[in-house]
Design an enzyme around this catalytic site. Structure first.
Site, PDB file in Angstrom:
ATOM      1  CG  ASP A  18      -4.984 -10.473   2.982  1.00 21.03           C
ATOM      2  OD1 ASP A  18      -4.663 -10.999   1.933  1.00 21.03           O
ATOM      3  OD2 ASP A  18      -4.549  -9.123   3.308  1.00 21.03           O
ATOM      4  CG  ASP A  48      -2.750  -8.723   0.535  1.00 18.50           C
ATOM      5  OD1 ASP A  48      -2.213  -8.806   1.578  1.00 18.50           O
ATOM      6  OD2 ASP A  48      -3.761  -7.867   0.701  1.00 18.50           O
ATOM      7  CG  HIS A  88      -6.528  -5.738   1.713  1.00 18.34           C
ATOM      8  ND1 HIS A  88      -5.801  -6.548   2.490  1.00 18.34           N
ATOM      9  CD2 HIS A  88      -7.678  -5.069   2.191  1.00 18.34           C
ATOM     10  CE1 HIS A  88      -6.778  -6.677   3.702  1.00 18.34           C
ATOM     11  NE2 HIS A  88      -7.687  -5.977   3.446  1.00 18.34           N
ATOM     12  CG  HIS A 120      -1.957  -1.040   1.117  1.00 18.22           C
ATOM     13  ND1 HIS A 120      -2.714  -1.358   0.234  1.00 18.22           N
ATOM     14  CD2 HIS A 120      -2.351  -2.143   2.000  1.00 18.22           C
ATOM     15  CE1 HIS A 120      -3.710  -2.162   0.308  1.00 18.22           C
ATOM     16  NE2 HIS A 120      -3.166  -2.800   1.727  1.00 18.22           N
TER      17      HIS A 120
HETATM   18  C1  OKP Z   1      -3.076  -4.332   4.505  1.00 20.32           C
HETATM   19  B1  OKP Z   1      -2.565  -5.614   3.609  1.00 20.32           B
HETATM   20  C2  OKP Z   1     -10.983  -0.945   7.534  1.00 20.32           C
HETATM   21  C3  OKP Z   1      -9.582  -0.917   8.104  1.00 20.32           C
HETATM   22  C4  OKP Z   1      -8.786  -0.897   7.178  1.00 20.32           C
HETATM   23  C5  OKP Z   1      -6.925  -1.739   6.120  1.00 20.32           C
HETATM   24  C6  OKP Z   1      -6.169  -3.061   6.121  1.00 20.32           C
HETATM   25  C7  OKP Z   1      -4.825  -3.212   5.523  1.00 20.32           C
HETATM   26  C8  OKP Z   1      -4.443  -4.333   4.808  1.00 20.32           C
HETATM   27  N1  OKP Z   1     -12.210  -1.293   8.389  1.00 20.32           N
HETATM   28  N2  OKP Z   1      -7.857  -1.924   7.264  1.00 20.32           N
HETATM   29  O1  OKP Z   1      -3.033  -5.227   2.399  1.00 20.32           O
HETATM   30  O2  OKP Z   1      -2.938  -6.858   4.200  1.00 20.32           O
HETATM   31 ZN    ZN Z   2      -4.126  -7.442   2.515  1.00 20.43          ZN
END
Ligand code: OKP
Ligand code: ZN
Length: 348
Positions: free
Chosen positions: A284, A195, A197, A159
């Site tokens: 994840d 991933d 995300h 990110h």
């Molecule tokens: C990081 B990686 C929203 C909370 C936001 C962000 C997740 C970051 C993930 N309720 N959480 O890509 O695994």
């Molecule tokens: Zn993630």
């Protein structure tokens, strides 16, 4: 397969804002412990410590004022008399005109931060730098006779953009590694981000370039973090047009549908014919992940590990997310061991 690991990741141990409460972050030290335990348990291969790198590979990707901010913000925060972890609270919103970098810390935090889930405290910078060193050490293995390696690093990186942190990420480990390869003999690098995300940071860093192909499978931005990046029509720009591939998938996607997207991505990698493949390995996508919603089961990680190996490319796996701490070790080594079982390739 060789693993690179250092227990100094413990320096990254911070809080997160979840549902209006400040609690220990999902991105916690135990994650790496559970994965290390499984790496040992299945005898994946040797485990080595990271080499020390200077800031040059980091500064090849990240803005130098941003790096100075990461190095100094915690001391500045303490000097203001603050007691808890450092969180952002004002951002350069679409609704305000100034592009200038504020001088006051409160303004600088908002300028350099993209999401309030990610706090900073004493060990954050040191751990982020070490995480990048772990990724670089694994990547370097490709130039010393290994055809694959695993960077067991945290905090994650995908990110983080050229000059913004968030989503638990500070330095973009996979981007720093890709650039290092290009500076050390590679002409083309593919980055496959599995991933849950979207890897918005990696996408934005290479968006206008054709020497790095970026492909990401992730939850649709309409529903899933990071919300403002990851649509299928983001294809790259300028020289990079046609080198960015997003596969946004509905929140409850199961393995069958996920694999259809993976197959498309693998085909694009074959067409691009890179010298090296870097995998942003987030587990994840697992059905019991506490902050994600895909439905992959532990055996599915084996299936896709061997699919990735069929590309027959020198490959480095760089850890990103995965928060179901009890199972992330199993899911991670399922990818790596089944990859290794069927992998063969010409050296880089
Ligand atoms: C990081 B990686 C929203 C909370 C936001 C962000 C997740 C970051 C993930 N309720 N959480 O890509 O695994
Ligand atoms: Zn993630």
């Amino acid at each position: 397969m060789l693993t690179v690991y250092s227990n100094t990741h413990h320096l990254r141990n911070a809080t997160e804002l979840v549902g209006g409460q400040i609690v220990p972050s999902y991105e916690r030290p135990e994650r790496a412990e559970f994965i290390l335990e499984q790496v040992k348990c299945v005898k994946l291969g040797n485990i080595i410590k990271p080499a020390k790198f200077d800031l040059k590979p980091t500064l090849a990707i990240h803005d130098s004022a941003y790096i100075t901010f990461l190095q100094t913000c915690w001391d500045e925060w303490l000097a203001q008399g603050n007691k808890g972890d450092l969180f952002p609270f004002i951002w350069p919103s679409r609704t305000m005109p100034s592009k200038r970098i504020p001088k006051h810390l409160d303004g600088k935090i908002g300028y350099y931060c993209l999401s309030s889930d990610t706090s900073i405290n004493a060990g954050t910078w040191a751990a982020a730098k070490l995480s990048a060193d772990v990724a670089l050490t694994a990547t370097q293995q490709l130039t010393t006779g290994n055809n694959s390696a695993f960077a067991l690093c945290r905090p994650p990186g995908h990110h983080a953009t050229n000059d913004a942190y968030g989503g638990y990420c500070f330095l973009n480990n996979v981007a720093i590694s890709a650039q290092w390869l290009l500076d050390n003999g590679a002409s083309r690098v593919s980055i496959l981000d599995v991933d849950f995300h979207h890897g918005n940071g990696t996408q934005s860093i290479f968006y206008d370039r054709d020497d790095v192909q970026f492909l990401s499978l992730h939850g649709q931005p309409e529903q899933c973090f990071p919300h403002f990046s990851g649509y299928a029509d983001e294809r790259g720009e300028g020289a990079g047009l046609g080198y960015n591939f997003n596969y946004p998938l509905a929140p409850s996607t199961d393995y069958k549908t996920w694999q259809q997207a993976l197959d498309q991505a693998l085909e694009e990698i074959v067409n691009y014919s890179p010298d090296v493949l870097l995998v942003s390995l987030g587990v994840d996508t697992y059905e019991n992940d506490p902050i994600s919603s895909f439905k992959l089961q532990s055996d599915d990680f084996k299936t896709y590990g061997s699919k990735i190996s069929s590309l027959s490319l020198p490959t480095v796996f760089i850890l990103e997310g995965g928060y179901a701490v009890e199972e992330i070790g199993l899911n991670t080594v399922n990818v790596l061991s089944s990859f290794e079982k069927s992998h063969s390739c010409k050296g880089f």
